[in-house]
Design a protein around this motif. Structure first.
Motif, PDB file in Angstrom:
ATOM      1  N   THR A   1       0.836  -1.187  -0.102  1.00  0.00           N
ATOM      2  CA  THR A   1      -0.054   0.134   0.104  1.00  0.00           C
ATOM      3  C   THR A   1       0.863   1.321   0.076  1.00  0.00           C
TER       4      THR A   1
ATOM      5  N   THR B   1       2.544  -1.105   3.707  1.00  0.00           N
ATOM      6  CA  THR B   1       1.818  -2.258   4.294  1.00  0.00           C
ATOM      7  C   THR B   1       1.806  -3.528   3.362  1.00  0.00           C
ATOM      8  N   SER B   2       2.256  -4.513   3.611  1.00  0.00           N
ATOM      9  CA  SER B   2       1.988  -5.542   2.614  1.00  0.00           C
ATOM     10  C   SER B   2       0.922  -6.462   2.688  1.00  0.00           C
ATOM     11  N   VAL B   3       0.228  -6.661   1.308  1.00  0.00           N
ATOM     12  CA  VAL B   3      -0.764  -7.222   1.055  1.00  0.00           C
ATOM     13  C   VAL B   3      -0.185  -8.472   0.192  1.00  0.00           C
TER      14      VAL B   3
ATOM     15  N   ASN C   1      -7.369 -11.619   0.435  1.00  0.00           N
ATOM     16  CA  ASN C   1      -6.130 -10.859   0.703  1.00  0.00           C
ATOM     17  C   ASN C   1      -5.654 -11.333   2.048  1.00  0.00           C
TER      18      ASN C   1
ATOM     19  N   TRP D   1      -3.297  -9.563   4.913  1.00  0.00           N
ATOM     20  CA  TRP D   1      -2.333  -8.146   5.292  1.00  0.00           C
ATOM     21  C   TRP D   1      -1.453  -8.421   6.446  1.00  0.00           C
TER      22      TRP D   1
ATOM     23  N   GLU E   1     -11.024 -11.103   3.496  1.00  0.00           N
ATOM     24  CA  GLU E   1     -10.035 -10.579   4.099  1.00  0.00           C
ATOM     25  C   GLU E   1      -9.563 -11.635   4.951  1.00  0.00           C
TER      26      GLU E   1
ATOM     27  N   SER F   1      -4.488 -13.454  12.149  1.00  0.00           N
ATOM     28  CA  SER F   1      -4.465 -11.973  12.218  1.00  0.00           C
ATOM     29  C   SER F   1      -4.019 -11.396  13.628  1.00  0.00           C
TER      30      SER F   1
ATOM     31  N   GLY G   1      -3.447  -3.621   9.363  1.00  0.00           N
ATOM     32  CA  GLY G   1      -4.438  -4.199   8.317  1.00  0.00           C
ATOM     33  C   GLY G   1      -5.335  -2.961   7.972  1.00  0.00           C
ATOM     34  N   PRO G   2      -6.331  -3.332   7.104  1.00  0.00           N
ATOM     35  CA  PRO G   2      -7.326  -2.272   6.799  1.00  0.00           C
ATOM     36  C   PRO G   2      -8.179  -2.036   8.033  1.00  0.00           C
TER      37      PRO G   2
END
Length: 142
Positions: free
Chosen positions: A21, A25-27, A52, A54, A96, A121, A127-128
């Motif tokens: 992003t 931030t890695s996705v 996805n 994150w 997600e 997570s 993350g988002p």
């Protein structure tokens, strides 16, 4: 805060790709095929969904997320809305991911039936959306 959760299993149909992003931030994203029985036509149909994952600490698992790998994904269901190149409005189903279990590989890739990689997570740095709830709190027992 969302309490919706979905669990899907299927087969990866492309190699997972990592992107970043604007705030770095890695996705990790991939598409997987899931089978669904269509009662009208009385046959199995295959649907493709986007997943996805994150967080910066999952890059080492990119080699195991290859086409043909069988995975179990637990996460939040989302609907993405966008306009494609032809100007059509498109709605796509996306998961997600909170957790991914690699079940095996029918394509003879690097994952095997006894390999179980779990990404949670709770270890994601960002993350988002961040939540104060633990993973156990995310499921409502009723």
């Amino acid at each position: 805060m969302t309490f919706a959760s979905i669990t899907v299993s299927g087969t990866l149909n492309n190699k997972a790709e990592q992107r970043f992003t604007p705030n770095n931030t890695s996705v990790i994203g991939f598409y997987m095929n899931i089978d669904k029985y269509d009662s009208r036509s009385k046959e199995m149909k295959q649907h493709s969904i986007k997943v996805n994952l994150w967080g910066d600490n999952h890059a080492q698992y990119l080699e195991t997320l290859v086409p043909g790998a069988e995975v179990l994904v637990i996460g939040r269901p989302q609907i993405e809305q966008y306009t494609d190149r032809e100007g059509n409005n498109v709605r796509a189903f996306v998961v997600e991911a909170n957790k991914i279990n690699i079940l095996g590989s029918s394509a003879g890739g690097s994952a095997s039936a006894d390999f179980n990689a779990e990404y949670s997570s709770s270890s994601l740095s960002s993350g988002p959306e961040k939540s104060d709830l633990s993973e156990e709190d995310m499921e409502i027992p009723f």
